[in-house]
Design a protein around this motif. Structure first.
Motif, PDB file in Angstrom:
ATOM      1  N   GLN A 129       0.828  -1.204   0.000  1.00  0.00           N
ATOM      2  CA  GLN A 129       0.000   0.000   0.000  1.00  0.00           C
ATOM      3  C   GLN A 129       0.866   1.259   0.000  1.00  0.00           C
ATOM      4  N   GLN A 130       1.994   1.234   0.701  1.00  0.00           N
ATOM      5  CA  GLN A 130       2.924   2.360   0.658  1.00  0.00           C
ATOM      6  C   GLN A 130       3.442   2.577  -0.764  1.00  0.00           C
ATOM      7  N   TRP A 163       1.964   1.644  -3.547  1.00  0.00           N
ATOM      8  CA  TRP A 163       0.885   2.097  -4.425  1.00  0.00           C
ATOM      9  C   TRP A 163       0.644   3.597  -4.259  1.00  0.00           C
ATOM     10  N   ARG A 164       0.669   4.077  -3.011  1.00  0.00           N
ATOM     11  CA  ARG A 164       0.494   5.519  -2.813  1.00  0.00           C
ATOM     12  C   ARG A 164       1.619   6.298  -3.488  1.00  0.00           C
ATOM     13  N   ARG A 218      -6.527   0.778  -4.670  1.00  0.00           N
ATOM     14  CA  ARG A 218      -5.858   0.328  -3.443  1.00  0.00           C
ATOM     15  C   ARG A 218      -6.834  -0.408  -2.525  1.00  0.00           C
ATOM     16  N   THR A 219      -8.085   0.030  -2.503  1.00  0.00           N
ATOM     17  CA  THR A 219      -9.109  -0.660  -1.705  1.00  0.00           C
ATOM     18  C   THR A 219      -9.356  -2.051  -2.276  1.00  0.00           C
ATOM     19  N   SER A 227      -4.805   4.812  -7.585  1.00  0.00           N
ATOM     20  CA  SER A 227      -6.019   5.424  -7.050  1.00  0.00           C
ATOM     21  C   SER A 227      -6.470   4.742  -5.761  1.00  0.00           C
ATOM     22  N   GLU A 228      -7.204   5.484  -4.953  1.00  0.00           N
ATOM     23  CA  GLU A 228      -7.730   4.920  -3.700  1.00  0.00           C
ATOM     24  C   GLU A 228      -8.666   3.747  -3.982  1.00  0.00           C
ATOM     25  N   ARG A 229      -9.459   3.848  -5.017  1.00  0.00           N
ATOM     26  CA  ARG A 229     -10.377   2.761  -5.386  1.00  0.00           C
ATOM     27  C   ARG A 229      -9.602   1.472  -5.685  1.00  0.00           C
TER      28      ARG A 229
END
Length: 197
Positions: A117-118, A120-121, A130-131, A126-128
């Motif tokens: 997740q780090q 990906w940010r 990553r979710t 996108s947040e979508r």
């Protein structure tokens, strides 16, 4: 680790005693052709299926990942894992940080979701997306009641074609148990798509 063999040996360690080795054949998933291993005993059932890089990449592109991010994850030796609690009368608990990926160079835990997740940010995923990644990933830590199960993808952090042993650990009734799966292999993509393998 016995590289190049088509079977894996599972050695269960319960408390301080070692159980006899169990040979588990490498099978082929009927739908994808990917390698799959299944084992059951000591109150748990495990299924481990290697995800070829082209399959894993397509999965995450379909969930909104840019190609570079999907490719990076797909080439990190992704396995689809299912762990079931088949113990009568009690929960089991696992923590992925206690698992170990063992090669000739040593051992370390599989790559955790938080680290991805780090990344990906930092890559602007996108947040979508990553979710969606979080939902598709094997839980980092979980307690399962009788009959419960967890499933998801785990990145072993190795190159396609690598061989490794996977040491799994779980806890039940205050006792730690380990399962050593020897000779797993990281799938490669189909020869028709060599840029992914």
């Amino acid at each position: 680790m016995r590289a190049g063999q088509g079977t894996l040996a599972a050695v269960l360690v319960a408390a301080a005693t070692t159980a006899p080795a169990v040979t588990v054949p490498e099978r082929e998933d009927a739908r994808s052709g990917a390698p799959v291993w299944k084992w059951a005993g000591q109150g748990v059932a495990l299924r481990a299926m290697g995800r070829p890089p082209d399959h894993a990449r397509a999965f995450f592109i379909g969930r909104g990942f840019p190609d570079a991010a999907a490719r990076r994850y797909a080439r990190s030796c992704v396995f689809g894992m299912t762990l079931r609690n088949r113990a009568a009368g009690g929960p089991i608990r696992h923590d992925l940080s206690e698992w170990r990926v063992r090669t000739g160079d040593g051992s370390r835990p599989p790559l955790p979701e938080a680290r991805w997740q780090q990344r990906w940010r930092a890559m602007g995923v996108s947040e979508r997306a990553r979710t969606a990644f979080g939902w598709a990933t094997f839980p980092t830590a979980e307690t399962m009641g009788e009959g419960g199960y967890i499933m998801g993808m785990v990145a072993m952090g190795l190159a396609p074609g690598s061989r490794f042993d996977l040491i799994l650990k779980w806890h039940r009734d205050g006792t730690s148990r380990e399962l050593v799966l020897e000779g797993l292999r990281c799938p490669q993509s189909a020869k028709s798509n060599p840029q992914e393998g």
